[in-house]
Design a protein around this motif. Structure first.
Motif, short mmCIF file in Angstrom:
data_model
loop_
_atom_site.label_atom_id
_atom_site.label_comp_id
_atom_site.label_asym_id
_atom_site.label_seq_id
_atom_site.Cartn_x
_atom_site.Cartn_y
_atom_site.Cartn_z
N PRO A 1 0.83 -1.21 0.00
CA PRO A 1 0.00 0.00 0.00
C PRO A 1 0.86 1.26 0.00
N VAL A 2 0.46 2.21 -0.82
CA VAL A 2 1.18 3.48 -0.88
C VAL A 2 0.76 4.40 0.26
N LEU A 3 -0.54 4.31 0.62
CA LEU A 3 -1.07 5.21 1.64
C LEU A 3 -2.10 4.47 2.46
N LEU A 4 -2.03 4.60 3.75
CA LEU A 4 -3.02 4.04 4.67
C LEU A 4 -3.79 5.19 5.29
N SER A 5 -5.11 5.07 5.24
CA SER A 5 -5.95 6.15 5.74
C SER A 5 -7.26 5.58 6.25
N GLN A 6 -7.77 6.23 7.29
CA GLN A 6 -9.07 5.86 7.83
C GLN A 6 -10.22 6.52 7.09
N ASP A 7 -9.92 7.46 6.24
CA ASP A 7 -10.97 8.17 5.51
C ASP A 7 -11.51 7.29 4.38
N PRO A 8 -12.80 7.39 4.10
CA PRO A 8 -13.37 6.60 3.01
C PRO A 8 -12.77 6.99 1.67
N ASP A 9 -12.60 5.97 0.83
CA ASP A 9 -12.05 6.15 -0.51
C ASP A 9 -13.11 5.73 -1.52
N PRO A 10 -13.78 6.67 -2.19
CA PRO A 10 -14.86 6.30 -3.13
C PRO A 10 -14.36 5.42 -4.27
N HIS A 11 -13.16 5.69 -4.78
CA HIS A 11 -12.63 4.89 -5.88
C HIS A 11 -12.39 3.45 -5.44
N LEU A 12 -11.81 3.26 -4.26
CA LEU A 12 -11.59 1.92 -3.74
C LEU A 12 -12.91 1.21 -3.45
N GLU A 13 -13.87 1.95 -2.95
CA GLU A 13 -15.19 1.36 -2.67
C GLU A 13 -15.86 0.91 -3.95
N LYS A 14 -15.70 1.66 -5.03
CA LYS A 14 -16.28 1.29 -6.31
C LYS A 14 -15.58 0.07 -6.90
N LEU A 15 -14.26 0.02 -6.79
CA LEU A 15 -13.52 -1.13 -7.32
C LEU A 15 -13.86 -2.42 -6.59
N THR A 16 -14.08 -2.32 -5.31
CA THR A 16 -14.38 -3.52 -4.51
C THR A 16 -15.87 -3.76 -4.34
N GLU A 17 -16.71 -2.99 -5.07
CA GLU A 17 -18.17 -3.15 -5.03
C GLU A 17 -18.70 -3.02 -3.61
N GLY A 18 -18.13 -2.05 -2.87
CA GLY A 18 -18.62 -1.74 -1.54
C GLY A 18 -18.08 -2.61 -0.43
N ARG A 19 -17.18 -3.56 -0.76
CA ARG A 19 -16.65 -4.43 0.30
C ARG A 19 -15.57 -3.72 1.13
N VAL A 20 -14.73 -2.90 0.51
CA VAL A 20 -13.66 -2.20 1.20
C VAL A 20 -13.91 -0.70 1.05
N VAL A 21 -14.15 -0.03 2.15
CA VAL A 21 -14.45 1.40 2.12
C VAL A 21 -13.17 2.23 2.17
N SER A 22 -12.20 1.79 2.94
CA SER A 22 -10.96 2.54 3.08
C SER A 22 -9.80 1.56 3.26
N CYS A 23 -8.64 1.98 2.87
CA CYS A 23 -7.42 1.18 3.00
C CYS A 23 -6.77 1.55 4.33
N ASN A 24 -7.18 0.89 5.41
CA ASN A 24 -6.69 1.23 6.74
C ASN A 24 -5.81 0.11 7.30
N HIS A 25 -5.36 0.32 8.52
CA HIS A 25 -4.42 -0.60 9.13
C HIS A 25 -5.05 -1.95 9.48
#
Length: 247
Positions: free
Chosen positions: A82-106
């Motif tokens: 991962p390039v960046l870890l964040s607790q904030d929601p990521d709309p692009h990641l949520e769209k790619l994972t069809e709502g399964r992963v909202v944010s790339c967190n720890h």
């Protein structure tokens, strides 16, 4: 300005695009099969399940051929991090994972980017591997023969059921039978020749005909009897001469 991609990078992008497409098709097939199990469990039959298994098996083989193809680079030589870890929601990641992963967190990164099983799972795998390594050849041979026997019996049952299903499907596809030839023959013989018809019981026929016969005797007396005789007898004799006869 973005640097031009190398040949290896272009090959990796093309391979990943095809890999994503194959995985997406397999995911849709698995989702459709799960939906069928949950909604059509009352009418679902074994041939339909075999068709779904065959489709998923074909897609897995296609995915395996893509990974082993010449155009797909060796993915084991690449590292995903991962390039960046964040607790904030990521709309692009949520769209790619069809709502399964909202944010790339720890919390999610260790599970999604793990290259080895979890410690508990790895410990169970090691126990099973050690147990299998300690089994002697004779015991393993007996277990293998037993497994082959069970598998053979299951195949016989499946093949027998398959033949019955094919026969039932063939009978359903044909025109339903509305008559029996033997019943038709018996009916024609009964109408034309009286075959297999029950004869009337003589005693019952006599009992039914008795009252009618008695009434006929009362209404129509037998011809030999005539009228009833009179109780007074008359005896008429002719005289020798008439008393008023002229001399």
């Amino acid at each position: 300005m973005q640097a031009p991609q190398s040949k290896e990078e272009k090959q990796l992008d093309a391979g990943l695009e095809g890999l994503i497409t194959k995985v997406h098709d397999l995911k849709n097939q698995i989702a459709a099969f799960i939906n069928k199990l949950e909604t059509e469990y009352e009418t679902l039959n074994w041939p339909s399940m075999l068709d779904n298994f065959a489709l998923m098996s074909g897609q897995l083989n296609s995915l395996k051929q893509l990974l082993r193809g010449d155009k797909m680079p060796a993915l084991r030589n690449f590292v995903l991090f991962p390039v960046l870890l964040s607790q904030d929601p990521d709309p692009h990641l949520e769209k790619l994972t069809e709502g399964r992963v909202v944010s790339c967190n720890h919390d999610l990164v260790p599970d999604y980017l793990r290259t080895k099983p979890e410690p508990e799972v790895e410990e169970k795998i090691n126990l099973i591997a050690n147990k299998a390594a300690n089994v002697n050849i004779e015991t393993a041979t007996k277990q293998l023969n037993s497994l082959n026997k069970i598998t053979s019996n299951l195949l016989d049952i499946i093949n027998s059921s398959k033949d019955e299903w094919e026969n039932d499907a063939g009978q359903k596809g044909s025109q339903p039978q509305t008559s029996q030839q033997q019943d038709t023959t018996n009916l024609v013989a009964a109408v034309t020749k009286g075959l297999r018809l029950r004869r009337p019981d003589p005693s019952m026929q006599q009992m039914q005909a008795g009252p009618i016969h008695s009434m006929q005797q009362v209404q129509n007396p037998r011809p030999g009897m005539g009228k009833m005789p009179s109780a007074i007898k008359t005896n008429i004799k002719s005289g020798s001469a008439h008393p008023y006869q002229r001399p």
